[in-house]
Design a protein around this motif. Sequence first.
Motif, PDB file in Angstrom:
ATOM      1  N   ARG A  80     -27.898 -15.393 -19.542  1.00  0.00           N
ATOM      2  CA  ARG A  80     -29.111 -14.900 -18.844  1.00  0.00           C
ATOM      3  C   ARG A  80     -30.264 -14.790 -19.751  1.00  0.00           C
ATOM      4  O   ARG A  80     -30.252 -14.742 -20.880  1.00  0.00           O
ATOM      5  CB  ARG A  80     -28.876 -13.798 -18.079  1.00  0.00           C
ATOM      6  CG  ARG A  80     -27.702 -13.631 -16.903  1.00  0.00           C
ATOM      7  CD  ARG A  80     -28.020 -12.228 -16.306  1.00  0.00           C
ATOM      8  NE  ARG A  80     -27.334 -11.331 -16.935  1.00  0.00           N
ATOM      9  CZ  ARG A  80     -26.192 -10.742 -16.860  1.00  0.00           C
ATOM     10  NH1 ARG A  80     -25.358 -11.304 -16.266  1.00  0.00           N
ATOM     11  NH2 ARG A  80     -25.908  -9.816 -17.765  1.00  0.00           N
ATOM     12  N   PRO A  81     -31.442 -15.197 -19.282  1.00  0.00           N
ATOM     13  CA  PRO A  81     -32.483 -15.258 -20.022  1.00  0.00           C
ATOM     14  C   PRO A  81     -32.882 -13.813 -20.424  1.00  0.00           C
ATOM     15  O   PRO A  81     -32.571 -12.919 -19.483  1.00  0.00           O
ATOM     16  CB  PRO A  81     -33.632 -15.631 -19.320  1.00  0.00           C
ATOM     17  CG  PRO A  81     -32.991 -16.467 -18.150  1.00  0.00           C
ATOM     18  CD  PRO A  81     -31.849 -15.903 -17.957  1.00  0.00           C
ATOM     19  N   VAL A  82     -33.371 -13.538 -21.826  1.00  0.00           N
ATOM     20  CA  VAL A  82     -33.299 -11.978 -22.349  1.00  0.00           C
ATOM     21  C   VAL A  82     -34.481 -12.009 -23.379  1.00  0.00           C
ATOM     22  O   VAL A  82     -34.732 -12.804 -24.206  1.00  0.00           O
ATOM     23  CB  VAL A  82     -32.018 -11.512 -22.780  1.00  0.00           C
ATOM     24  CG1 VAL A  82     -31.684 -12.405 -23.881  1.00  0.00           C
ATOM     25  CG2 VAL A  82     -32.318  -9.881 -23.381  1.00  0.00           C
ATOM     26  N   ILE A  83     -35.293 -10.975 -23.191  1.00  0.00           N
ATOM     27  CA  ILE A  83     -36.050 -10.685 -24.395  1.00  0.00           C
ATOM     28  C   ILE A  83     -35.803  -9.153 -24.588  1.00  0.00           C
ATOM     29  O   ILE A  83     -35.112  -8.301 -23.995  1.00  0.00           O
ATOM     30  CB  ILE A  83     -37.832 -10.874 -23.927  1.00  0.00           C
ATOM     31  CG1 ILE A  83     -37.932  -9.862 -22.637  1.00  0.00           C
ATOM     32  CG2 ILE A  83     -38.142 -12.097 -23.549  1.00  0.00           C
ATOM     33  CD1 ILE A  83     -39.413  -9.880 -22.277  1.00  0.00           C
ATOM     34  N   PRO A 139     -37.128 -14.857 -26.227  1.00  0.00           N
ATOM     35  CA  PRO A 139     -35.874 -15.376 -25.843  1.00  0.00           C
ATOM     36  C   PRO A 139     -34.871 -15.892 -26.813  1.00  0.00           C
ATOM     37  O   PRO A 139     -33.752 -15.357 -26.794  1.00  0.00           O
ATOM     38  CB  PRO A 139     -36.267 -16.402 -24.560  1.00  0.00           C
ATOM     39  CG  PRO A 139     -37.919 -15.986 -24.284  1.00  0.00           C
ATOM     40  CD  PRO A 139     -38.133 -15.273 -25.309  1.00  0.00           C
ATOM     41  N   ASP A 140     -35.282 -16.957 -27.572  1.00  0.00           N
ATOM     42  CA  ASP A 140     -34.507 -17.466 -28.278  1.00  0.00           C
ATOM     43  C   ASP A 140     -33.801 -16.648 -29.210  1.00  0.00           C
ATOM     44  O   ASP A 140     -32.566 -16.714 -29.743  1.00  0.00           O
ATOM     45  CB  ASP A 140     -34.967 -18.670 -28.980  1.00  0.00           C
ATOM     46  CG  ASP A 140     -35.369 -19.834 -28.169  1.00  0.00           C
ATOM     47  OD1 ASP A 140     -34.637 -19.956 -26.893  1.00  0.00           O
ATOM     48  OD2 ASP A 140     -35.950 -20.675 -28.262  1.00  0.00           O
ATOM     49  N   GLU A 141     -34.636 -15.833 -29.838  1.00  0.00           N
ATOM     50  CA  GLU A 141     -34.082 -14.652 -30.918  1.00  0.00           C
ATOM     51  C   GLU A 141     -33.491 -13.587 -30.266  1.00  0.00           C
ATOM     52  O   GLU A 141     -32.533 -13.238 -30.799  1.00  0.00           O
ATOM     53  CB  GLU A 141     -35.495 -14.320 -31.615  1.00  0.00           C
ATOM     54  CG  GLU A 141     -35.007 -13.119 -32.758  1.00  0.00           C
ATOM     55  CD  GLU A 141     -36.333 -12.802 -33.238  1.00  0.00           C
ATOM     56  OE1 GLU A 141     -36.183 -11.560 -34.164  1.00  0.00           O
ATOM     57  OE2 GLU A 141     -37.521 -13.094 -33.010  1.00  0.00           O
ATOM     58  N   ALA A 142     -33.799 -13.093 -29.063  1.00  0.00           N
ATOM     59  CA  ALA A 142     -33.228 -11.967 -28.540  1.00  0.00           C
ATOM     60  C   ALA A 142     -31.663 -12.461 -27.995  1.00  0.00           C
ATOM     61  O   ALA A 142     -30.862 -11.627 -28.170  1.00  0.00           O
ATOM     62  CB  ALA A 142     -34.066 -11.535 -27.179  1.00  0.00           C
ATOM     63  N   VAL A 170     -34.444  -6.824 -21.660  1.00  0.00           N
ATOM     64  CA  VAL A 170     -34.898  -7.110 -20.550  1.00  0.00           C
ATOM     65  C   VAL A 170     -34.357  -8.333 -20.130  1.00  0.00           C
ATOM     66  O   VAL A 170     -34.770  -9.659 -20.542  1.00  0.00           O
ATOM     67  CB  VAL A 170     -36.528  -7.197 -20.540  1.00  0.00           C
ATOM     68  CG1 VAL A 170     -37.196  -7.438 -19.113  1.00  0.00           C
ATOM     69  CG2 VAL A 170     -37.148  -5.887 -20.855  1.00  0.00           C
ATOM     70  N   GLU A 171     -33.302  -8.469 -19.140  1.00  0.00           N
ATOM     71  CA  GLU A 171     -32.504  -9.472 -18.691  1.00  0.00           C
ATOM     72  C   GLU A 171     -33.267 -10.100 -17.296  1.00  0.00           C
ATOM     73  O   GLU A 171     -33.667  -9.001 -16.637  1.00  0.00           O
ATOM     74  CB  GLU A 171     -31.134  -9.251 -18.576  1.00  0.00           C
ATOM     75  CG  GLU A 171     -30.509  -9.290 -19.961  1.00  0.00           C
ATOM     76  CD  GLU A 171     -29.195  -8.988 -19.965  1.00  0.00           C
ATOM     77  OE1 GLU A 171     -28.340  -9.617 -20.353  1.00  0.00           O
ATOM     78  OE2 GLU A 171     -28.522  -7.998 -19.533  1.00  0.00           O
ATOM     79  N   LEU A 172     -33.108 -11.175 -17.122  1.00  0.00           N
ATOM     80  CA  LEU A 172     -33.423 -11.776 -15.876  1.00  0.00           C
ATOM     81  C   LEU A 172     -32.348 -12.409 -15.098  1.00  0.00           C
ATOM     82  O   LEU A 172     -31.376 -12.949 -15.492  1.00  0.00           O
ATOM     83  CB  LEU A 172     -34.474 -12.868 -16.223  1.00  0.00           C
ATOM     84  CG  LEU A 172     -35.743 -12.612 -16.694  1.00  0.00           C
ATOM     85  CD1 LEU A 172     -36.720 -13.909 -16.848  1.00  0.00           C
ATOM     86  CD2 LEU A 172     -36.629 -11.347 -16.332  1.00  0.00           C
ATOM     87  N   TRP A 232     -43.066 -16.677 -19.576  1.00  0.00           N
ATOM     88  CA  TRP A 232     -41.639 -16.782 -19.455  1.00  0.00           C
ATOM     89  C   TRP A 232     -40.988 -16.415 -18.044  1.00  0.00           C
ATOM     90  O   TRP A 232     -40.083 -17.085 -17.557  1.00  0.00           O
ATOM     91  CB  TRP A 232     -41.119 -15.813 -20.494  1.00  0.00           C
ATOM     92  CG  TRP A 232     -40.001 -15.683 -20.733  1.00  0.00           C
ATOM     93  CD1 TRP A 232     -38.733 -16.583 -20.800  1.00  0.00           C
ATOM     94  CD2 TRP A 232     -39.050 -14.454 -20.436  1.00  0.00           C
ATOM     95  NE1 TRP A 232     -37.518 -16.160 -21.057  1.00  0.00           N
ATOM     96  CE2 TRP A 232     -37.545 -14.648 -20.470  1.00  0.00           C
ATOM     97  CE3 TRP A 232     -39.374 -13.129 -20.108  1.00  0.00           C
ATOM     98  CZ2 TRP A 232     -36.510 -13.658 -20.376  1.00  0.00           C
ATOM     99  CZ3 TRP A 232     -38.200 -12.051 -19.689  1.00  0.00           C
ATOM    100  CH2 TRP A 232     -36.978 -12.501 -20.142  1.00  0.00           C
ATOM    101  N   LEU A 233     -41.569 -15.307 -17.509  1.00  0.00           N
ATOM    102  CA  LEU A 233     -41.047 -14.934 -16.015  1.00  0.00           C
ATOM    103  C   LEU A 233     -41.411 -15.913 -15.111  1.00  0.00           C
ATOM    104  O   LEU A 233     -40.575 -16.210 -14.335  1.00  0.00           O
ATOM    105  CB  LEU A 233     -41.579 -13.621 -15.734  1.00  0.00           C
ATOM    106  CG  LEU A 233     -41.254 -12.886 -14.713  1.00  0.00           C
ATOM    107  CD1 LEU A 233     -39.662 -12.752 -14.515  1.00  0.00           C
ATOM    108  CD2 LEU A 233     -42.222 -11.635 -14.285  1.00  0.00           C
TER     109      LEU A 233
END
Length: 210
Positions: A14-17, A51-54, A90-92, A163-164
């Motif tokens: 899942r996408p995440v920051i 995103p990539d780092e989180a 914060v996940e999407l 991103w969103l």
Amino acid sequence: MHAAHTSPVPARHRPVIEVDVVMRREPVQGPMAHWQPWRWVLADVLLRAEPDEAARLAPDEAHRPQAVEPIDAGAVADGSQHWLHPRFRVELFRDDAEGYFLNLSSPRPCFWVMWRAEGEALVGGEPLAVPLIVTLSYHDAGRWLDAQERVDQVAAPPEVVDWLRAFVDATYVPEPKRRQRPQSFRPLTDRFGQPVRVSTDKPRGGNGGH
């Protein structure tokens, strides 16, 4: 904390920051200050890891708050205090794409933070404001407000909005609008709301029955 979401996609996909939350303890102005001299408000949500780092960071670090110096000189003058709470993920979720779409459709897309004044840590003899969840979903915020939780919002930075939006463009499918029933198929009612029977029988007799 996202128990309402049922997406089967594994968390690592899942996408995440990651963000840090800053809460501010500030003096209350006006007549209310007689009963409540201080209050907690959301000061900011800071992007900590993109995103990539989180996605590579371990998600289980405790949110240990720390007092930080306010940047605003006015905050120093009035005695306001700022506390930073680090590392909120914060996940999407695909099944909440509409909630993100509604956020993007607002004049100012934002983060929502649900928080409570609790815990053993005290500031000025009062409990510390503790953020619990951070979201970009309009639906999440609505559920928390319906549950009488404390929810504050702050504008999301442009890179988070972009991103969103990329996620929403890839996942959100608007529900088809229901076809409206033609007016001719609507039941006829009188002024009291009672159904009216329309007869198709031709009148008997000549000249309209006269």
